[in-house]
Design a protein around this motif. Sequence first.
Motif, PDB file in Angstrom:
ATOM      1  N   GLY A 182       0.885  -1.225  -0.048  1.00 15.16           N
ATOM      2  CA  GLY A 182       0.065   0.100   0.012  1.00 15.16           C
ATOM      3  C   GLY A 182       0.734   1.363  -0.026  1.00 15.16           C
ATOM      4  O   GLY A 182       0.548   2.364  -0.405  1.00 15.16           O
ATOM      5  N   GLY A 183       1.954   1.046   0.487  1.00 18.29           N
ATOM      6  CA  GLY A 183       2.973   2.537   0.515  1.00 18.29           C
ATOM      7  C   GLY A 183       3.664   2.774  -0.759  1.00 18.29           C
ATOM      8  O   GLY A 183       4.249   3.721  -0.872  1.00 18.29           O
ATOM      9  N   ILE A 184       3.582   1.633  -1.714  1.00 14.94           N
ATOM     10  CA  ILE A 184       4.520   1.750  -3.030  1.00 14.94           C
ATOM     11  C   ILE A 184       3.612   1.629  -4.199  1.00 14.94           C
ATOM     12  O   ILE A 184       4.222   2.006  -5.220  1.00 14.94           O
ATOM     13  CB  ILE A 184       5.797   1.042  -2.831  1.00 14.94           C
ATOM     14  CG1 ILE A 184       6.866   1.352  -3.933  1.00 14.94           C
ATOM     15  CG2 ILE A 184       5.430  -0.359  -2.754  1.00 14.94           C
ATOM     16  CD1 ILE A 184       8.205   0.791  -3.679  1.00 14.94           C
ATOM     17  N   ASP A 298       6.358   7.824  -3.896  1.00 14.98           N
ATOM     18  CA  ASP A 298       5.449   7.102  -3.143  1.00 14.98           C
ATOM     19  C   ASP A 298       6.056   6.614  -1.871  1.00 14.98           C
ATOM     20  O   ASP A 298       5.884   6.674  -0.623  1.00 14.98           O
ATOM     21  CB  ASP A 298       4.501   6.108  -3.879  1.00 14.98           C
ATOM     22  CG  ASP A 298       3.624   5.629  -3.163  1.00 14.98           C
ATOM     23  OD1 ASP A 298       3.242   5.954  -1.920  1.00 14.98           O
ATOM     24  OD2 ASP A 298       2.767   4.699  -3.853  1.00 14.98           O
ATOM     25  N   ALA A 299       7.067   5.862  -2.140  1.00 13.92           N
ATOM     26  CA  ALA A 299       8.035   5.115  -0.906  1.00 13.92           C
ATOM     27  C   ALA A 299       8.431   6.082  -0.141  1.00 13.92           C
ATOM     28  O   ALA A 299       8.479   5.871   1.223  1.00 13.92           O
ATOM     29  CB  ALA A 299       8.886   3.930  -1.438  1.00 13.92           C
ATOM     30  N   LEU A 300       9.124   7.147  -0.564  1.00 13.46           N
ATOM     31  CA  LEU A 300      10.002   7.798   0.321  1.00 13.46           C
ATOM     32  C   LEU A 300       8.599   8.908   1.398  1.00 13.46           C
ATOM     33  O   LEU A 300       9.104   9.083   2.141  1.00 13.46           O
ATOM     34  CB  LEU A 300      10.819   9.204  -0.678  1.00 13.46           C
ATOM     35  CG  LEU A 300      12.000   8.326  -0.907  1.00 13.46           C
ATOM     36  CD1 LEU A 300      12.835   9.430  -2.157  1.00 13.46           C
ATOM     37  CD2 LEU A 300      13.030   8.191   0.264  1.00 13.46           C
ATOM     38  N   ALA A 301       7.625   9.125   0.739  1.00 12.77           N
ATOM     39  CA  ALA A 301       6.434   9.845   1.484  1.00 12.77           C
ATOM     40  C   ALA A 301       6.260   9.178   3.049  1.00 12.77           C
ATOM     41  O   ALA A 301       6.087   9.908   3.652  1.00 12.77           O
ATOM     42  CB  ALA A 301       5.558  10.205   0.467  1.00 12.77           C
ATOM     43  N   THR A 302       5.964   7.803   2.336  1.00  7.17           N
ATOM     44  CA  THR A 302       5.564   7.032   3.493  1.00  7.17           C
ATOM     45  C   THR A 302       6.834   6.768   4.543  1.00  7.17           C
ATOM     46  O   THR A 302       6.721   6.750   5.667  1.00  7.17           O
ATOM     47  CB  THR A 302       5.304   5.542   2.920  1.00  7.17           C
ATOM     48  OG1 THR A 302       4.199   5.701   2.021  1.00  7.17           O
ATOM     49  CG2 THR A 302       4.689   4.494   4.120  1.00  7.17           C
ATOM     50  N   ALA A 303       7.983   6.564   4.118  1.00  5.49           N
ATOM     51  CA  ALA A 303       9.344   6.494   4.960  1.00  5.49           C
ATOM     52  C   ALA A 303       9.339   7.711   5.943  1.00  5.49           C
ATOM     53  O   ALA A 303       9.595   7.633   7.016  1.00  5.49           O
ATOM     54  CB  ALA A 303      10.264   6.155   4.058  1.00  5.49           C
TER      55      ALA A 303
HETATM   56 MG    MG Z   1       3.611   6.045  -0.215  1.00  6.91          MG
END
Ligand code: MG
Length: 346
Positions: A182-184, A298-303
Amino acid sequence: MKRNSKSFIPIAFAVIFVLSFLYFSLVNERAEPYEADSGYRPVMGTFAHVIVIAVEEKAAQACIEAAIEQINKIDELMSYHNPDSEISRLNRSAFENPVKVGPLTYQVIKKAVEFSRLTDGAFDVTVGPLVDLWRRAGDANTVPTQQQLQEAGSRVGWDKLILEDSEQSVQFAVDGMRLDLGGIAKGFAIDKAIEAIEEAGGLGALVDIGGDIRCFGKTPKGQKYWLVGLQNPDLESEEQILFTLKLSAGAVATSGDYQRFVLIGGRHYSHIINQKTGNSAEALSSVTIITDSATDADALATAVSVMGAAKGTELIEKSSSTEAIIISAAPEYKITKTSGAEKFIK
Ligand code: MG
Ligand code: AMP
């Protein structure tokens, strides 16, 4: 007289030919590229919206359909909630045996692990058991107990994933692990949709899935840049859009606790989980990443939502092609921008 009228006919034809050639080339030169809009299509628990600029209508529509097809395909493969998805199949049996997955799913899992390493586990695609625990806690309207957090946490950890590149297979080292893309996956679907549009001959496009976007090339008529509104996480404020970002080409992804959250005892808990504590990420209300690839954004915003403003900014500053706009939690809503972010703000 006879001789004159005979030579008049070919001259007249020649003049008509030259005039029509001039007319059609002028009209063609002035012909505007065609702008097509997909409207909002439900996918991935949100909506996809595609705008394409192409030489003519048929080409633009073909680009839109190619993009939507990619997005639907990735949703079918990677949905956590669809029991028929490749991820659900993997989640059911990857402890017992290594599970082979298709190239797209394998590519996303590899990317996810790369981001886990880069962010020291702030991004963790194995966070599924904790996400499930918090979802159930929301339904029951009680926060999880320490024991429940520990139990679910013992089934989380990207270092407990066994990947075999030659087989494109995935195995879980611990029973009860679950992958949650969901995070990527939204970012990945956006990148694949953009690729599909480029292959189908689009001159420019913007692909938006749930507010995460990527754009390139020719912009809509009268617009110098692609414009992206950054929503104000303070929903009580009169200003709904905090910033408008301008891009020629690139990706923007936002993770925010104001969009999706779990409500327990009237309190909001972010849907983003810190796997080290098992708790939901608290410190930030909104993280926007601007970079070339939507998967990365996307991945970095979640991280960064997990890392917090200080560590998050430090990580993003390391890459000259990546910027962040970070807004702290309510009631402060303090804004932190990386050094190159300003050039994207209109
Ligand atoms: Mg994300
Ligand atoms: P996003 O909206 O891109 O920030 O993604 C949030 C979604 O990613 C959540 O709904 C979960 O499915 C998943 N998720 C939650 N916490 C994490 C985490 N720490 N790392 C990776 N994925 C996460």
